[in-house]
Structure formats: C-alpha cells, structure tokens
Scaffold this active site. Structure first.
Site, mmCIF file in Angstrom:
data_model
loop_
_atom_site.group_PDB
_atom_site.id
_atom_site.type_symbol
_atom_site.label_atom_id
_atom_site.label_comp_id
_atom_site.label_asym_id
_atom_site.label_seq_id
_atom_site.Cartn_x
_atom_site.Cartn_y
_atom_site.Cartn_z
ATOM 1 N N CYS A 38 -7.473 -4.325 -4.269
ATOM 2 C CA CYS A 38 -6.369 -3.726 -5.035
ATOM 3 C C CYS A 38 -6.843 -3.364 -6.446
ATOM 4 O O CYS A 38 -7.422 -4.202 -7.142
ATOM 5 C CB CYS A 38 -5.209 -4.713 -5.101
ATOM 6 S SG CYS A 38 -3.824 -4.095 -6.060
ATOM 7 N N CYS B 212 -6.983 -7.749 0.942
ATOM 8 C CA CYS B 212 -6.034 -6.810 0.320
ATOM 9 C C CYS B 212 -5.779 -7.128 -1.152
ATOM 10 O O CYS B 212 -5.223 -6.302 -1.883
ATOM 11 C CB CYS B 212 -4.733 -6.719 1.118
ATOM 12 S SG CYS B 212 -3.885 -8.278 1.321
ATOM 13 N N CYS C 26 3.100 1.329 -6.340
ATOM 14 C CA CYS C 26 1.698 1.599 -6.009
ATOM 15 C C CYS C 26 1.406 3.097 -6.084
ATOM 16 O O CYS C 26 0.252 3.504 -5.997
ATOM 17 C CB CYS C 26 1.406 1.156 -4.580
ATOM 18 S SG CYS C 26 1.655 -0.597 -4.325
ATOM 19 N N ASP D 219 7.074 -22.687 -2.950
ATOM 20 C CA ASP D 219 7.051 -22.522 -1.487
ATOM 21 C C ASP D 219 8.043 -23.404 -0.746
ATOM 22 O O ASP D 219 8.190 -23.263 0.457
ATOM 23 C CB ASP D 219 5.688 -22.963 -0.904
ATOM 24 C CG ASP D 219 4.701 -21.828 -0.784
ATOM 25 O OD1 ASP D 219 4.981 -20.773 -1.340
ATOM 26 O OD2 ASP D 219 3.668 -22.042 -0.147
ATOM 27 N N CYS E 88 -2.087 -10.526 10.597
ATOM 28 C CA CYS E 88 -2.724 -10.885 9.323
ATOM 29 C C CYS E 88 -3.665 -12.085 9.506
ATOM 30 O O CYS E 88 -3.298 -13.105 10.085
ATOM 31 C CB CYS E 88 -1.633 -11.194 8.307
ATOM 32 S SG CYS E 88 -2.279 -11.802 6.744
ATOM 33 N N CYS F 144 -7.272 -15.132 3.904
ATOM 34 C CA CYS F 144 -7.957 -13.842 3.746
ATOM 35 C C CYS F 144 -7.543 -13.267 2.403
ATOM 36 O O CYS F 144 -6.384 -13.381 2.001
ATOM 37 C CB CYS F 144 -7.545 -12.892 4.868
ATOM 38 S SG CYS F 144 -8.049 -11.181 4.626
ATOM 39 N N CYS G 91 -5.333 -0.831 0.217
ATOM 40 C CA CYS G 91 -5.203 -2.068 1.020
ATOM 41 C C CYS G 91 -4.905 -1.737 2.477
ATOM 42 O O CYS G 91 -5.402 -2.412 3.389
ATOM 43 C CB CYS G 91 -4.144 -2.993 0.425
ATOM 44 S SG CYS G 91 -2.520 -2.245 0.277
ATOM 45 N N CYS H 150 -7.556 -3.191 5.198
ATOM 46 C CA CYS H 150 -7.175 -4.374 5.992
ATOM 47 C C CYS H 150 -7.801 -4.249 7.387
ATOM 48 O O CYS H 150 -7.532 -3.295 8.116
ATOM 49 C CB CYS H 150 -5.649 -4.462 6.112
ATOM 50 S SG CYS H 150 -5.151 -5.718 7.311
ATOM 51 N N CYS I 164 -1.446 5.259 -3.900
ATOM 52 C CA CYS I 164 -2.556 4.388 -3.478
ATOM 53 C C CYS I 164 -2.273 3.790 -2.103
ATOM 54 O O CYS I 164 -1.134 3.440 -1.783
ATOM 55 C CB CYS I 164 -2.743 3.267 -4.502
ATOM 56 S SG CYS I 164 -4.052 2.116 -4.043
#
Ligand code: B12
Ligand code: SF4
Ligand code: SF4
Length: 326
Positions: free
Chosen positions: A244, A240, A184, A130, A210, A237, A190, A194, A187
């Site tokens: 999945c 999502c 994905c 990060d 978010c 959170c 999410c 959400c 699909c």
C-alpha cells in the site's frame, strides 16, 4: 469538567500514537454491511462473527449511559532486520512481539483509572481491543483517525496501515471529532498483489481466501487450490499492507513490546515447529504472543504447507539453473 483535549493529552502521555473521539451510538449502516458480508458467507469458519449484531445490541443495552467512544491507535510498525537462517516461514508483523491484546489491554486499564482521577469521579468505561462487538475500523474512521482502504484496513495519514485499534466506551460527555474523509482513488495495487484474489474491487475482503484467515482462523485443512498461494506465510499475511502506498508513512514503533526482539520475531523455524508434540510444549513456547490464537495443529499444518511451497520454489530454481546450463 474534562475536555476532549485533556483526554487526548492523557492518551499521548500513556504512549498511544493516535486518539480521536466519536459519539457512542450503534453503527447501523456498517452493521448492515457486516450482515450482508456474513449472509454471503465471506467469514468462512469464523462462527463467532455470526451473532455480532445480537451481541452489539446487548452491549449497548447494558450501557445506556454511554456517551463517547475514545478510539486509540497504536503504531506497531518495525523494520525487518532478521539475520537468522534455517528453513523458515514468515510471520505477520502484528505478531512479531508480545500479544497486543494483553499489552494494550493493560495500558487501557491505566487510562481508565487516570481518566477517573482527572474527571474527579468514578467514570464508567468499557475497554476494547478486539474483545467487544464493536466495528473498530468504522469507529476509528468516525473518530477521525483515517479512512478504510480497499484492503479494508484503516489507513492513517500519519502511520499508514500499521495501527492497532483500541477503544474506551465511556459515560463522559466529550466533544466528538470530525470523521476522516479519504479514499484510495483509482489505486488498486493491493487488489493486484493479493496472491489469492481475496480483495474485492468495491472494497472489503473475502476472508475465506485471505491468507491471514487461512493460517490463523481456519481450523480445517487448507483447500488444495490455495496451498501454493500461501507462499512463505506461516502465520498471518502482510502483503496488502506492505504494497500500500500509505506504507511510506510508516515509522518505527515506540512500543518496545511490539519489536521483533520482544517475541517470536519475523520468521519461525519450520522443522522446529514440526517437532512440537504436545499442546503444553506449544503453549510454553509461544506464551504471551499472538501466535497462540492458532492451535498447535493449525500452526503445524501451516508449517507443512510452507515447506511444500519452499520445496516447490527450490525445484523451480533448479529447473531454471538447468535451463541456463542448456
Ligand atoms: C475478523 C477480523 C479479521 C478477519 C477478517 C478481516 C476483514 N477484513 O474483515 C481476518 C482473520 C481475515 C483478519 C485479518 C487481519 N486483521 Co483483523 N480483525 C478482525 C476483527 C476481529 C473483526 C473485523 C470484522 O468485523 N470484519 C468483518 C468486516 C465486514 O468488517 P470490516 O472489514 O471492519 O468492515 C466494516 C467497516 O469497516 C465498514 N466498511 C467496510 N468496508 C467499507 C468500505 C467503505 C467505503 C466504508 C465507508 C465502510 C466500510 O463496514 C463493514 C461492516 O460493518 C477486527 C477487530 C474488530 N472488532 O473490529 C480485527 C482487525 C480488523 N484486524 C486487524 C489486523 C491488524 C489484521 C491483519 C493486518 C493481521 C495480519 N497481518 O494477518 C489482517 C489484515 C487482513 C485484511 N486485509 O483485512 C486490525 C486492523 C487495524 C487497522 N489499522 O485497520 C483490527 C481492527 C484489530 C485491532 N484491534 O487492531 N482480521
Ligand atoms: S492479508 Fe494477504 S491474503 Fe489477505 S487480503 Fe491481504 S494480501 Fe490478500
Ligand atoms: S494499496 Fe491502494 S487501493 Fe489498496 S488500500 Fe492502499 S491505497 Fe487503497
């Protein structure tokens, strides 16, 4: 000479759950996507992302001999096993144990020393969790660790969405892995699940909506329209990630530091939080955990929002009980 296989064996011996290699070069295409995202203001108050491009340019200029990026994945998944009581708010899994920046940062330093020993010379290596202007998910996809899902997490075929990402940018010339190709498909679970509709159909999120952003990075009041949608989340959170289908690949972490017993665990007592009057007490309470990314004021603000939401839920339940009696 040190081979890519040697590097991966060393990474595994240090506990890293996944390891891949990609060439050290600026990710112009992905950086252009980031620029568009910033231009659209989707980063909200995360001002530090605005000069990402300039910082990335300076980073690569300061390290012209960089040849490879070794990308590591650290599985942090732990089953929920909370048995506590009280009025509490949920914490995202990544913050249950000890602060991952510190834990993984330390392990990366060890990796760097061991790589130099193996290479038989002092290698140059910059470590990142990060902490550098690197698009970690894009690098991980290029290094073959998985693909980027619609909710914008890197999805690993072995661990699902529950990997921390970390890198060593080095002057070692290593054979690169093949980028991971996956998608994905049709699909959209999410997107539908959400609560704040933060995920876009074309992929990527609007951070301003978010819950992870609102409860951790957003410094001002939480907009009225979003308060009730935050539900029980007092820090981060995981919705999502939890919904999945790739979560079926999740396995319990081998890193004791990330288990709920090593830190704040799965939930925070909201009334206790509201009693924290000074920053000193706050820092002491959450020392060594990722919770300190949020300031005291923010966490207390979140606690009030969750209390409001829990109250609403209770009122709804009472309403339902009356309906049944009638
Ligand atoms: C800012 C940030 C956030 C912000 C914004 C998140 C976001 N989606 O952009 C907020 C605070 C909301 C956030 C939340 C979370 N984060 Co965060 N976050 C970051 C950080 C510091 C920068 C990410 C960034 O630059 N975002 C800007 C967007 C535009 O970039 P991006 O989504 O990565 O997209 C780029 C590429 O992936 C690519 N791309 C995007 N979409 C697509 C689609 C396709 C098809 C392709 C080919 C490419 C592509 O182009 C984009 C632009 O360059 C990274 C660390 C890092 N330096 O990378 C951690 C990081 C992404 N976060 C991480 C985690 C764990 C989380 C949370 C799960 C924590 C939580 N439970 O609360 C949530 C997940 C929410 C979500 N659905 O994304 C992990 C993700 C690990 C993983 N397996 O993917 C990271 C990598 C930190 C780490 N070192 O482990 N985060
Ligand atoms: S972390 Fe929560 S609020 Fe953010 S995109 Fe995922 S489900 Fe939506
Ligand atoms: S829930 Fe479905 S659409 Fe969303 S990231 Fe996972 S696989 Fe992709």
């Amino acid at each position: 000479m040190i081979s890519s296989q040697d590097v991966k064996r060393l990474a595994a011996s240090l506990g890293f759950d996944a390891c891949g290699i990609t060439r050290a070069e600026p990710l112009s295409e992905d950086e252009a996507k980031l620029k568009d995202w910033l231009r659209e203001g989707k980063h909200g108050e995360m001002k530090y992302l605005e000069n990402f491009g300039d910082r990335a340019k300076r980073f690569w200029e300061s390290f012209p001999e960089a040849k490879s990026v070794i990308v590591m994945g650290v599985n942090y998944y732990s089953e929920a096993r909370d048995r506590g009581s009280g009025i509490r708010g949920r914490v995202a899994k990544y913050a249950w144990g000890k602060d991952y920046h510190k834990v993984i940062g330390k392990r990366l330093e060890e990796f760097k020393i061991r790589l130099s020993e193996k290479a038989g010379r002092e290698i140059r290596a910059e470590t990142c969790v990060d902490t550098k202007p690197l698009l970690e998910r894009s690098l991980a996809q290029k290094a073959g660790l998985g693909f980027i899902g619609k909710q914008s997490q890197l999805l690993s075929p072995k661990f699902g969405p529950w990997l921390f990402l970390a890198e060593l940018v080095t002057d070692l010339e290593l054979e690169a892995d093949i980028p991971f190709i996956g998608s994905c498909g049709t699909c959209r679970i999410c997107i539908d699940e959400c609560p704040t509709e933060a995920i876009r159909l074309e992929g990527g999120i609007d951070a301003r909506k978010c819950i992870a952003y609102l409860t951790i990075e957003h410094k001002s009041e939480i907009p009225d329209a979003l308060r009730s949608l935050i539900g029980e989340w007092v820090f981060g959170c995981d919705i999502c990630l939890e919904v999945c289908p790739f979560t079926s690949k999740a396995k319990e972490t081998q890193w004791s530091e990330f288990k709920p017993e090593s830190g704040v665990g799965e939930k925070l007592d909201l009334l206790k939080l509201l009693q924290i009057q000074t920053n000193g007490v706050y820092e002491k309470e959450f020392q060594g955990t990722a919770i300190l990314r949020a300031r005291r004021k923010q966490l207390l603000r979140n606690a009030r929002v969750v209390l409001e939401n829990l109250d609403e839920e209770k009122n709804k339940d009472r309403g339902r009980a009356f309906e049944r009696v009638d």
